[in-house]
Design a protein around this motif. Structure first.
Motif, PDB file in Angstrom:
ATOM      1  N   ALA A 222      12.750  11.342   7.254  1.00 12.80           N
ATOM      2  CA  ALA A 222      12.008  10.140   6.883  1.00 12.80           C
ATOM      3  C   ALA A 222      12.208   9.816   5.416  1.00 12.80           C
ATOM      4  N   ARG A 223      12.193  10.851   4.565  1.00  9.15           N
ATOM      5  CA  ARG A 223      12.413  10.631   3.136  1.00  9.15           C
ATOM      6  C   ARG A 223      13.777  10.010   2.876  1.00  9.15           C
ATOM      7  N   ALA A 224      14.782  10.430   3.653  1.00  6.26           N
ATOM      8  CA  ALA A 224      16.124   9.890   3.478  1.00  6.26           C
ATOM      9  C   ALA A 224      16.192   8.414   3.840  1.00  6.26           C
ATOM     10  N   ILE A 225      15.319   7.960   4.744  1.00  4.26           N
ATOM     11  CA  ILE A 225      15.332   6.560   5.168  1.00  4.26           C
ATOM     12  C   ILE A 225      14.612   5.670   4.167  1.00  4.26           C
ATOM     13  N   HIS A 226      13.360   6.033   3.816  1.00  2.77           N
ATOM     14  CA  HIS A 226      12.597   5.121   2.956  1.00  2.77           C
ATOM     15  C   HIS A 226      12.505   5.570   1.499  1.00  2.77           C
ATOM     16  N   GLY A 227      12.948   6.767   1.204  1.00  3.19           N
ATOM     17  CA  GLY A 227      13.016   7.207  -0.186  1.00  3.19           C
ATOM     18  C   GLY A 227      11.695   7.569  -0.818  1.00  3.19           C
ATOM     19  N   ILE A 228      10.657   7.767  -0.019  1.00  2.00           N
ATOM     20  CA  ILE A 228       9.337   8.098  -0.561  1.00  2.00           C
ATOM     21  C   ILE A 228       9.111   9.605  -0.415  1.00  2.00           C
ATOM     22  N   SER A 229       8.822  10.252  -1.517  1.00  2.00           N
ATOM     23  CA  SER A 229       8.709  11.712  -1.531  1.00  2.00           C
ATOM     24  C   SER A 229       7.248  12.161  -1.454  1.00  2.00           C
ATOM     25  N   ASP A 230       7.082  13.449  -1.145  1.00  2.00           N
ATOM     26  CA  ASP A 230       5.746  14.049  -1.157  1.00  2.00           C
ATOM     27  C   ASP A 230       5.131  13.955  -2.555  1.00  2.00           C
ATOM     28  N   GLU A 231       5.944  14.185  -3.563  1.00  2.00           N
ATOM     29  CA  GLU A 231       5.440  14.151  -4.934  1.00  2.00           C
ATOM     30  C   GLU A 231       4.918  12.772  -5.294  1.00  2.00           C
ATOM     31  N   ARG A 232       5.613  11.748  -4.855  1.00  2.00           N
ATOM     32  CA  ARG A 232       5.183  10.379  -5.171  1.00  2.00           C
ATOM     33  C   ARG A 232       3.863  10.028  -4.501  1.00  2.00           C
ATOM     34  N   VAL A 233       3.727  10.345  -3.202  1.00  2.00           N
ATOM     35  CA  VAL A 233       2.484   9.968  -2.525  1.00  2.00           C
ATOM     36  C   VAL A 233       1.302  10.772  -3.060  1.00  2.00           C
ATOM     37  N   ARG A 234       1.552  12.007  -3.483  1.00  6.84           N
ATOM     38  CA  ARG A 234       0.451  12.801  -4.043  1.00  6.84           C
ATOM     39  C   ARG A 234       0.018  12.263  -5.398  1.00  6.84           C
ATOM     40  N   ALA A 235       0.996  11.755  -6.167  1.00  5.41           N
ATOM     41  CA  ALA A 235       0.676  11.259  -7.506  1.00  5.41           C
ATOM     42  C   ALA A 235       0.184   9.817  -7.492  1.00  5.41           C
ATOM     43  N   GLN A 236       0.744   8.979  -6.614  1.00 10.26           N
ATOM     44  CA  GLN A 236       0.464   7.549  -6.660  1.00 10.26           C
ATOM     45  C   GLN A 236      -0.228   7.007  -5.415  1.00 10.26           C
ATOM     46  N   GLY A 237      -0.138   7.736  -4.318  1.00 14.00           N
ATOM     47  CA  GLY A 237      -0.727   7.250  -3.077  1.00 14.00           C
ATOM     48  C   GLY A 237      -2.233   7.433  -3.040  1.00 14.00           C
ATOM     49  N   ARG A 238      -2.874   6.658  -2.189  1.00 11.85           N
ATOM     50  CA  ARG A 238      -4.318   6.797  -1.986  1.00 11.85           C
ATOM     51  C   ARG A 238      -4.586   7.443  -0.638  1.00 11.85           C
ATOM     52  N   PRO A 239      -5.787   7.950  -0.413  1.00 11.05           N
ATOM     53  CA  PRO A 239      -6.072   8.626   0.859  1.00 11.05           C
ATOM     54  C   PRO A 239      -5.772   7.736   2.056  1.00 11.05           C
ATOM     55  N   ALA A 240      -5.189   8.321   3.086  1.00 14.31           N
ATOM     56  CA  ALA A 240      -4.843   7.566   4.283  1.00 14.31           C
ATOM     57  C   ALA A 240      -6.070   6.890   4.883  1.00 14.31           C
ATOM     58  N   ARG A 241      -7.211   7.543   4.836  1.00 13.34           N
ATOM     59  CA  ARG A 241      -8.439   6.964   5.391  1.00 13.34           C
ATOM     60  C   ARG A 241      -8.757   5.628   4.734  1.00 13.34           C
ATOM     61  N   THR A 242      -8.559   5.548   3.422  1.00 10.48           N
ATOM     62  CA  THR A 242      -8.817   4.305   2.693  1.00 10.48           C
ATOM     63  C   THR A 242      -7.778   3.248   3.025  1.00 10.48           C
TER      64      THR A 242
ATOM     65  N   TRP B  13       0.846  -1.188   0.000  1.00 10.97           N
ATOM     66  CA  TRP B  13       0.000   0.000   0.000  1.00 10.97           C
ATOM     67  C   TRP B  13       0.886   1.245   0.000  1.00 10.97           C
ATOM     68  N   LEU B  14       0.440   2.278  -0.680  1.00  6.35           N
ATOM     69  CA  LEU B  14       1.090   3.590  -0.635  1.00  6.35           C
ATOM     70  C   LEU B  14       0.018   4.600  -0.268  1.00  6.35           C
ATOM     71  N   ALA B  15       0.257   5.346   0.793  1.00 11.42           N
ATOM     72  CA  ALA B  15      -0.741   6.289   1.299  1.00 11.42           C
ATOM     73  C   ALA B  15      -0.244   7.718   1.172  1.00 11.42           C
ATOM     74  N   ASP B  16      -1.154   8.612   0.875  1.00  9.72           N
ATOM     75  CA  ASP B  16      -0.878  10.036   1.000  1.00  9.72           C
ATOM     76  C   ASP B  16      -1.213  10.403   2.441  1.00  9.72           C
ATOM     77  N   PRO B  17      -0.203  10.672   3.273  1.00  6.87           N
ATOM     78  CA  PRO B  17      -0.473  10.868   4.699  1.00  6.87           C
ATOM     79  C   PRO B  17      -1.210  12.154   5.017  1.00  6.87           C
TER      80      PRO B  17
END
Length: 255
Positions: free
Chosen positions: A59-79, A47-51
């Motif tokens: 955090a980005r340096a640890i897992h490599g997931i960016s704001d741009e990625r979650v906004r483009a590919q992530g789904r709502p955190a509620r879901t 799962w990929l969530a937009d938090p």
């Protein structure tokens, strides 16, 4: 031939997040891995969530997931958090234990996310079936109490000869954690092999509490103000007054 829990079906759960504070940080990605027998192909769901909040640079340096990625590919955190709870509930209904490295972190964070976005606790979302947890960190500290050195997932995998390909990726960490508990069980069959999964779950709560008290004593002797929570596998939620919240989300008043 008797089958031990570490040779049977296991699931494994892991998250990557915006930080390390379970009360305020958010889930960014998650994975659930299911393997029926050692060496068998594993099923992996991710799962990929937009938090809904910026992901800090650390955090980005640890897992490599960016704001741009979650906004483009992530789904709502509620879901996403609702789906995570349903996936874990499915494991509970199947009677399949779930491996969670440092369970009080991942499970507590999921509980707080469910409260934040769905107004339910993890226990309420799981339903009547008990979720049985196996925590490699607790197991290792129990069977090899006096070994010096760090006990992160990377360290434990190196110690037990488990491959960790792509640390801080939720699917990679979940897979390695699953293989890790199989390795620990196989190395210490006398200490762990005779327990059922339900017994192991209960024992880990006792072992973790003792481990936490030992760490707290060390902090106290060294003058460190840090407090260690003895709860496992989930830290209880608290209201603003500091008391634990009941399942109905009301404040428990001591008798």
């Amino acid at each position: 031939m008797q089958q031990h829990w570490y040779t049977g079906p296991l699931a494994s759960f892991d998250t990557e997040t915006t930080g390390v504070d379970v009360e305020t940080d958010r889930i960014v990605s998650a994975a659930l891995v299911v393997q029926l027998t050692p060496g068998a192909p594993a099923r992996t769901a991710t799962w990929l969530a937009d938090p809904g909040v910026p992901i800090p640079e650390g955090a980005r340096a640890i897992h490599g997931i960016s704001d741009e990625r979650v906004r483009a590919q992530g789904r709502p955190a509620r879901t996403v958090v609702a789906e995570l709870a349903r996936a874990l509930a499915e494991q509970a209904r199947a009677g399949r234990p779930v491996v969670v490295m440092n369970a009080p972190y991942d499970l507590t964070l999921l509980d707080r996310e469910l409260r934040r976005h769905r107004a339910v606790s993890l226990a309420e979302a799981l339903g009547p079936q008990e979720l049985l947890i196996i925590d490699p960190r607790v197991l290792d500290k129990h069977v090899d109490r006096y070994r010096k050195g760090r006990r992160t997932l990377t360290d434990l995998c190196a110690h037990y000869g488990v491959e960790l390909a792509g640390a801080h990726d939720a699917a990679a960490d979940a897979t390695a954690s699953l293989e890790l508990v199989r390795a620990i069980g196989s190395r210490y069959p006398a200490a762990l092999g005779g327990l059922s999964v339900a017994e192991l779950h209960l024992r880990q709560a006792i072992w973790h509490a003792a481990q936490a008290r030992g760490l707290q004593n060390w902090f106290d002797r060294s003058g460190t103000p840090e407090r260690v929570d003895v709860s496992w596998p989930l830290r209880p939620a608290r209201c603003g007054c500091g008391r634990r919240l009941s399942p109905e989300h009301s404040c428990e008043v001591a008798a």
